[in-house]
Design a protein around this motif. Structure first.
Motif, short mmCIF file in Angstrom:
data_model
loop_
_atom_site.label_atom_id
_atom_site.label_comp_id
_atom_site.label_asym_id
_atom_site.label_seq_id
_atom_site.Cartn_x
_atom_site.Cartn_y
_atom_site.Cartn_z
N LYS A 172 37.33 49.51 43.72
CA LYS A 172 37.95 48.74 43.05
C LYS A 172 39.06 48.93 42.33
O LYS A 172 39.01 50.07 41.86
CB LYS A 172 37.12 47.77 41.96
N ILE A 173 40.40 48.29 42.47
CA ILE A 173 41.48 48.52 41.37
C ILE A 173 41.96 47.24 40.85
O ILE A 173 41.65 46.32 40.97
CB ILE A 173 42.80 49.05 42.56
N ARG A 174 42.64 47.70 39.71
CA ARG A 174 43.27 46.80 38.85
C ARG A 174 44.40 47.37 38.28
O ARG A 174 44.59 48.31 37.88
CB ARG A 174 42.09 46.33 37.58
N ILE A 175 45.44 46.39 38.58
CA ILE A 175 46.88 46.46 37.74
C ILE A 175 46.97 45.58 36.80
O ILE A 175 46.95 44.22 36.91
CB ILE A 175 47.88 46.59 38.80
N ASN A 176 46.91 46.09 35.69
CA ASN A 176 46.94 45.05 34.37
C ASN A 176 48.19 44.52 34.23
O ASN A 176 49.41 44.94 34.64
CB ASN A 176 46.32 45.64 33.17
N ARG A 177 48.45 43.46 33.08
CA ARG A 177 49.77 42.85 33.07
C ARG A 177 50.60 43.65 32.36
O ARG A 177 51.69 43.70 32.38
CB ARG A 177 49.34 41.61 31.93
#
Length: 217
Positions: free
Chosen positions: A44-49
């Motif tokens: 899983k990946i996440r690019i935050n604000r």
């Protein structure tokens, strides 16, 4: 009387024509799959604000690090940076025009020894020397989003800056899709040519969801 366009104006126009995420970009999450030869990894990946990057759930630590590095590169190119902030101190001059109509932009005062080529309103080549390593990135195709361009097919050639010997060549093919109001990468195929061998790595992103904007209390 028209004034001839300066190297700075030419480069600034191309720099500001790149597609970047705006200040309202909420970030996004996605599933990732990496395929290299017979090996398949998922996570899983996440690019935050705030454009920080998270990668979780990948079985191999080195592969997880590779995905993280790739996402950091994406963020670097999508981040909106003011031209004066990035290049205000630099001096620009015009070099040669190549057979493809790209004009060389020579830079003084850049700590990374950068030079560029601009074709139309796009940066078509980046050249840098960093200590013993030198590299040239040539863009061959790009996506016009209507609010800026994104390079989609490009090569990076790495050399030993002392001997000029090529150490590796990377060929990239990127696919972007519009999710909500933002273009995000859904696939990247990287072919690396090194020491007479070719390695192909494929990154795929699916189930992409923009993050909810933070609630204002």
């Amino acid at each position: 009387m028209t004034h001839p366009i300066t190297a700075r104006q030419l480069f600034q126009t191309a720099y500001e024509s790149r597609y970047t995420w705006d200040e309202n970009f909420p970030g996004y999450s996605a599933d990732v799959q990496l395929v290299q030869g017979d090996e398949v990894y998922t996570g899983k990946i996440r690019i935050n604000r705030d454009l920080s990057v998270e990668v979780t759930g990948v079985a191999d630590e080195q592969v997880e690090e590779g995905i993280y590095t790739q996402l950091r590169d994406i963020v670097t190119h999508r981040k909106c940076t003011n031209f004066e902030q990035s290049h205000g101190e630099h001096e620009f001059s015009l070099g040669q025009e190549d057979p493809n109509g790209a004009i060389e932009i020579l830079v003084k005062g850049d700590s990374m020894g950068s030079n560029y080529k601009v074709r139309g309103n796009e940066i078509s080549q980046v050249s840098r020397v960093m200590g013993r390593m030198a590299f040239i990135i040539d863009t061959h195709a790009s996506l016009d989003t209507g609010s800026g361009y994104i390079a989609t097919r490009y090569d990076a050639t790495f050399r030993n800056s002392k001997t000029n010997q090529v150490t590796s060549v990377l060929k990239f093919e990127d696919t972007y899709e519009k999710i909500g109001d933002y273009y995000v990468m859904t696939k990247q195929i990287v072919q690396e040519y090194k020491d007479g061998t070719r390695t192909t790595t494929e990154f795929s992103y699916s189930n992409i969801k923009l993050l909810e904007p933070a609630a204002v209390s």
